[in-house]
Design a protein around this motif. Structure first.
Motif, mmCIF file in Angstrom:
data_model
loop_
_atom_site.group_PDB
_atom_site.id
_atom_site.type_symbol
_atom_site.label_atom_id
_atom_site.label_comp_id
_atom_site.label_asym_id
_atom_site.label_seq_id
_atom_site.Cartn_x
_atom_site.Cartn_y
_atom_site.Cartn_z
ATOM 1 N N SER A 90 0.831 -1.204 0.000
ATOM 2 C CA SER A 90 0.000 0.000 0.000
ATOM 3 C C SER A 90 0.863 1.251 0.000
ATOM 4 N N LYS A 91 1.925 1.216 0.787
ATOM 5 C CA LYS A 91 2.843 2.359 0.841
ATOM 6 C C LYS A 91 3.533 2.542 -0.498
ATOM 7 N N SER A 92 3.890 1.406 -1.140
ATOM 8 C CA SER A 92 4.540 1.484 -2.442
ATOM 9 C C SER A 92 3.613 2.107 -3.468
ATOM 10 N N ARG A 93 2.330 1.654 -3.446
ATOM 11 C CA ARG A 93 1.365 2.253 -4.376
ATOM 12 C C ARG A 93 1.180 3.734 -4.083
ATOM 13 N N SER A 94 1.155 4.064 -2.812
ATOM 14 C CA SER A 94 0.997 5.461 -2.427
ATOM 15 C C SER A 94 2.180 6.289 -2.889
ATOM 16 N N LEU A 95 3.380 5.716 -2.731
ATOM 17 C CA LEU A 95 4.583 6.435 -3.166
ATOM 18 C C LEU A 95 4.594 6.614 -4.682
ATOM 19 N N LYS A 96 4.150 5.554 -5.403
ATOM 20 C CA LYS A 96 4.087 5.674 -6.867
ATOM 21 C C LYS A 96 3.091 6.745 -7.270
ATOM 22 N N LYS A 97 1.931 6.784 -6.587
ATOM 23 C CA LYS A 97 0.931 7.799 -6.881
ATOM 24 C C LYS A 97 1.465 9.182 -6.570
ATOM 25 N N ALA A 131 4.591 10.048 -6.584
ATOM 26 C CA ALA A 131 5.609 10.374 -7.595
ATOM 27 C C ALA A 131 4.941 10.817 -8.892
ATOM 28 N N GLN A 132 3.836 10.112 -9.257
ATOM 29 C CA GLN A 132 3.119 10.493 -10.480
ATOM 30 C C GLN A 132 2.528 11.880 -10.356
ATOM 31 N N LEU A 133 1.901 12.181 -9.229
ATOM 32 C CA LEU A 133 1.319 13.509 -9.014
ATOM 33 C C LEU A 133 2.408 14.574 -8.983
ATOM 34 N N ARG A 134 3.546 14.233 -8.367
ATOM 35 C CA ARG A 134 4.656 15.185 -8.320
ATOM 36 C C ARG A 134 5.182 15.465 -9.725
ATOM 37 N N GLU A 161 3.450 15.136 -12.541
ATOM 38 C CA GLU A 161 2.442 15.932 -13.255
ATOM 39 C C GLU A 161 2.487 17.377 -12.808
ATOM 40 N N ALA A 162 2.697 17.621 -11.516
ATOM 41 C CA ALA A 162 2.789 18.988 -11.012
ATOM 42 C C ALA A 162 4.007 19.690 -11.602
ATOM 43 N N GLN A 163 5.122 18.952 -11.687
ATOM 44 C CA GLN A 163 6.331 19.534 -12.280
ATOM 45 C C GLN A 163 6.113 19.874 -13.748
ATOM 46 N N GLN A 164 5.381 18.986 -14.446
ATOM 47 C CA GLN A 164 5.076 19.259 -15.855
ATOM 48 C C GLN A 164 4.195 20.491 -15.998
ATOM 49 N N ARG A 165 3.178 20.600 -15.122
ATOM 50 C CA ARG A 165 2.317 21.787 -15.167
ATOM 51 C C ARG A 165 3.106 23.045 -14.849
#
Length: 292
Positions: free
Chosen positions: A230-237, A239-242, A244-248
């Motif tokens: 669960s923590k791994s999935r949370s970390l992946k999520k 990282a993905q949001l981070r 996407e935020a960097q791209q924005r």
């Protein structure tokens, strides 16, 4: 001094008396110790009584061994080990305990050689001669000075406990239950029959058998694995949001820089237009003055 370890009374070998043992040289004591059989005969053993007799003592041994190993407490535990008290008929209790004794492997417990007797005996009764455990052993173990004696009646699912009233007495008194459990001063634990099984407790916490302990560890391990996943999935999520935020942020920065360039270009053109207008105004004024 010569001692015949094979001489029998009631057809069972016995250890020498304490006075005979003390009169021997260490070499003679070693020879006598080695000559005492490390097994009991079929005649001395009760008839097989199946799992209801076998499992309680094995589970008790397993539970206590695991507990004291985890507690790093020295104690010797054994099942059906031949025990030799001085000049006494040998016996092999279902479970025995000697506190603060080295827990190494033994073929027998010779009191004179070990320098001490048993601290606790547990007998499991299922069928057959109940007087052996409930009457004769009560008198015998008290006479031998065994501090505590417990009887688990597997047929009736009941538990009885006895304790010597003092170090010099040779008479048992029943152990009184405390909150439904029989306390053992020698083990520092309490015994109780729960759901038809003999269980041990420490400070109201039930001790687990090896299989139960492993099961609990597996549950904890599985819970930890699920938490890690669960923590791994949370970390992946995250990282993905981070990302996407960097791209924005990068796109916003690009748009802002583009807007700044357009504004600078418009400012340059406006300034250029103003310069040209001033030049035309100056030229117009010059021509007007010239005509006048």
């Amino acid at each position: 001094m010569k001692y015949d370890s094979e001489k029998r009374r009631d057809d069972h070998p016995r250890a020498p008396s304490q006075s005979e043992w003390d009169a021997m040289t260490p070499e003679e004591q070693a020879r006598v110790y080695a000559s005492l059989p490390g097994e009991v005969t079929d005649a001395e053993l009760a008839l097989p009584e199946g799992d209801r007799h076998f499992l309680p003592k094995v589970r008790a041994f397993d539970t206590l061994t695991g507990h004291f190993e985890r507690e790093r407490r020295r104690i010797y535990l054994a099942c059906e080990l031949p025990v030799y008290y001085p000049a006494e008929r040998r016996f092999a209790p279902d479970l025995l305990a000697v506190v603060d004794a080295e827990p190494g492997e033994r073929d027998k417990w010779v009191v004179s050689a070990e320098g001490r007797g048993l601290d606790l005996v547990l007998e499991v009764h299922v069928g057959g001669d109940r007087k052996k455990d409930a009457e004769r052993n009560v008198a015998r173990y008290a006479r031998l000075g065994i501090p505590e004696y417990f009887i688990y009646d597997g047929g009736k699912r009941t538990l009885y406990g006895y304790r010597l009233t003092g170090s010099r007495t040779r008479k048992y008194v029943p152990i009184k239950p405390v909150q439904g459990r029989l306390p053992s001063k020698r083990l520092g634990l309490a015994l109780q029959v729960e759901d038809g099984r003999l269980r041990f407790y420490e400070n109201d916490v039930q001790l687990l058998e090896s299989a139960e302990f492993i099961g609990e560890l597996q549950k904890v391990n599985e819970k930890l694995r699920r938490s890690v996943r669960s923590k791994s999935r949370s970390l992946k999520k995250e990282a993905q949001l981070r990302e996407e935020a960097q791209q924005r942020l990068a796109e916003e920065t690009r748009l802002r820089e583009e807007a700044q360039r357009q504004l600078a270009e418009e400012t340059r053109r406006r300034e250029e237009t103003q310069r040209e207008l001033k030049q035309l105004q100056a030229e117009f004024a010059r021509l007007k003055n010239h005509r006048g």
